[in-house]
Design an enzyme around this catalytic site. Structure first.
Site, short mmCIF file in Angstrom:
data_model
loop_
_atom_site.label_atom_id
_atom_site.label_comp_id
_atom_site.label_asym_id
_atom_site.label_seq_id
_atom_site.Cartn_x
_atom_site.Cartn_y
_atom_site.Cartn_z
N SER A 33 4.25 0.36 -9.07
CA SER A 33 4.83 -0.73 -8.04
C SER A 33 6.00 -0.04 -7.37
CB SER A 33 5.04 -2.02 -8.73
OG SER A 33 5.86 -1.81 -9.86
N ASP B 1 -0.31 -5.86 -18.39
CA ASP B 1 -0.23 -3.99 -18.05
C ASP B 1 0.57 -3.69 -19.44
OD1 ASP B 1 -0.73 -1.90 -16.67
OD2 ASP B 1 1.15 -1.90 -15.46
N GLY C 252 11.77 7.59 -13.75
CA GLY C 252 10.29 7.54 -13.59
C GLY C 252 9.65 6.94 -12.63
N VAL D 210 12.08 4.20 -10.61
CA VAL D 210 13.10 3.59 -11.47
C VAL D 210 14.18 4.63 -11.48
CG1 VAL D 210 13.87 2.84 -13.60
CG2 VAL D 210 11.62 2.43 -12.96
#
Length: 501
Positions: free
Chosen positions: A227, A338, A223, A230
């Site tokens: 930032s 978040d 994904g 992954v």
């Protein structure tokens, strides 16, 4: 900090080490025991068991029968029973607070004339610490001689040791500065310094070459986030991992340090485990626990897997528990900042785990909340106070949780509410919350059928759905003072879970 007869502070210079017993509480049940009542008092964390709707006598008997139980907290009226394995972080509350602690002590201990020192949980003054009594290594404890003749001998002895230590430290610093820095490029110097900072956190530092091999040159992408990307990998010990590679190095370095800072302070079985990191040259990676079913977003908003009502309720309860842990049980307040379906991972049993602490904010329990310089989080999930510049508290996570709860109920992204509308997300959400509040006050619940995800085919609990909608309205309150806390959300959901059983 609360202390009391029969117990002393483990370390007078550090209250976080809690209290230890100076009397024996044995497991042979031969010595009679009693309980000492401390009103308006609680010891945060270290709960052995959480029991609901039990009588005071049943709660007392459970603790009395367990030799590892140091006491119990009982809330009158609610019937909530929490047995305590350790006595850490003891605080008193306002007079009308229902929390009461019952401490287990041998019957022979006299507490009738004891004045119990207490610290108000709302007291801005930090507890007094006797730093002169801090535990220090024996090698640093100066021998006290009763004879004046021996005193110069000890002065010379320790003076020699101190001088030798200073010379050795200076030599090591000199070698590190002139030798090690010549061998490392500037970007690698930062990596070496960061490794030293987190050595005590039990993370392992991985080389970039190791992680290239583990991911087969970053072949399988799991994904993408704000930032970085992954990837899936397998370490040499055949352990599957998820590798978070931070992009945009100038910003990534800051996020990398923030995430390591948070991870070094918190650990919970339902927070994604971090196995190590890589900080080599321009590369910044985190080596994380691999969670089998991926993110809540990848399942809830797709047609591949249908989450049934029980799974959705358990996810809502699980996420609430994890956030309550961060907000109320950590020694430092941790605000995630978040909370969204992409940062909620589901294991093989669809139990939720919270990940991505790159935006997290740490606040001292005794300190004041601070404003932040820029808006954090994800559009659609950020609380109004981020935009208005009001002080940031744990209530920003409560607001984001309310959005996630709304999406679990409806099965749709909140961003879809603004499709075909020129209004901003917050404006549409205010109208939706007002509409839901009005409908909840009415006696007709037929509208709930239309509101809950149609993919469930009506297979859900009306009582749980109605209460969860009430929580959505409470969590999305504009006024942070009226907004729920995660602790109260957990209690509400747990009461529903018990009724369902």
């Amino acid at each position: 900090m609360v202390s009391f007869n029969g117990y002393v502070m483990s370390n007078p210079g550090n209250w976080t080490e809690g209290c230890r017993a100076i009397v024996n509480i044995t497991c042979d049940h031969q010595e009679p025991m009693k309980f000492v009542k401390l009103k308006n008092t609680d010891f945060w964390g270290s709960d052995q068991k959480h029991m609901f709707s039990v009588s005071f006598h049943a709660c007392r008997d459970i603790c009395m029968g367990d030799c590892t139980c140091k006491g119990f907290q009982y809330k009158e009226g609610d019937g909530l029973c929490y047995t305590k394995a350790s006595l850490f972080s003891g605080w008193t509350y306002p007079i009308n607070d229902p929390r009461t602690i019952y401490l287990k002590l041998p019957a022979r201990v006299n507490v009738s004339d004891t004045a119990f020192p207490r610290s108000d949980v709302f007291d801005s003054a930090p507890p007094h610490l006797d730093c002169s009594q801090m535990n220090i290594p024996p090698i640093l404890q100066v021998h006290n001689s009763n004879t004046g003749a021996e005193e110069p001998k000890w002065i010379y002895f320790y003076g020699f040791i101190a001088a030798f230590f200073v010379v050795e430290v200076s030599f090591i610093a000199f070698a590190w500065f002139f030798v090690l820095r010549r061998e490392l490029r500037p970007s690698e110097v930062w990596a070496a310094e960061e490794e030293y900072k987190v050595m005590t956190s039990h993370f392992r530092r991985y080389s970039y070459r190791e992680l290239v091999k583990a991911t087969m040159d970053f072949k399988v992408e799991l994904g993408r986030g704000s930032s970085g990307v992954v990837y899936k990998g397998v370490l040499e010990d055949e352990r599957p991992v998820a590798l978070k590679m931070l992009e945009h190095i100038s910003r990534g370095k800051e996020e990398f340090q923030a995430e390591l800072s948070v991870i070094a302070r918190i650990y919970h079985m339902n927070l994604v485990r971090i196995w190590g990191f890589c900080s080599e040259g321009s590369h910044r990676l985190l080596v994380c626990e691999y969670v089998e079913n991926g993110s809540l977003a990848s399942i809830l908003f797709s047609d591949n897997i249908l989450l049934d009502w029980k799974q959705r309720f358990n996810i809502a309860l699980g996420v609430a528990k994890r956030l309550a842990y961060l907000h109320h049980e950590c020694l430092e307040w941790v605000i995630h900042c978040d909370v969204k379906p992409e940062n909620i991972l589901l294991d093989q049993n669809f139990e939720p785990k919270i990940t991505d602490f790159g935006l997290a904010k740490l606040l001292n329990r005794g300190g004041s909340n601070q404003n932040t310089s820029h808006v954090r989080g994800t559009t659609g999930y950020i609380a109004p106070e981020w935009i208005s510049g009001r002080p940031i508290t744990s209530k920003v996570d409560v607001y984001s949780y309310g959005i996630v709860l709304l999406e679990l109920l409806s099965g749709s992204r909140v961003s879809e509410l603004t499709v075909g509308s020129d209004a901003e997300v917050h404006t549409v959400l205010r109208k939706l919350v007002t509409m839901l509040a009005d409908k909840l006050e009415g006696g007709d619940d037929s509208w709930i059928d239309e509101f809950v995800d149609c993919k469930l085919g009506g297979q859900f609990s009306y009582v749980q759905a109605r209460t969860m909608i009430k929580l959505v309205v409470s969590c999305l309150e504009e006024d942070t003072r009226k907004r729920s806390t995660m602790e109260s959300v957990v209690q509400t959901l747990l009461s529903l879970d018990e009724d369902d059983k």
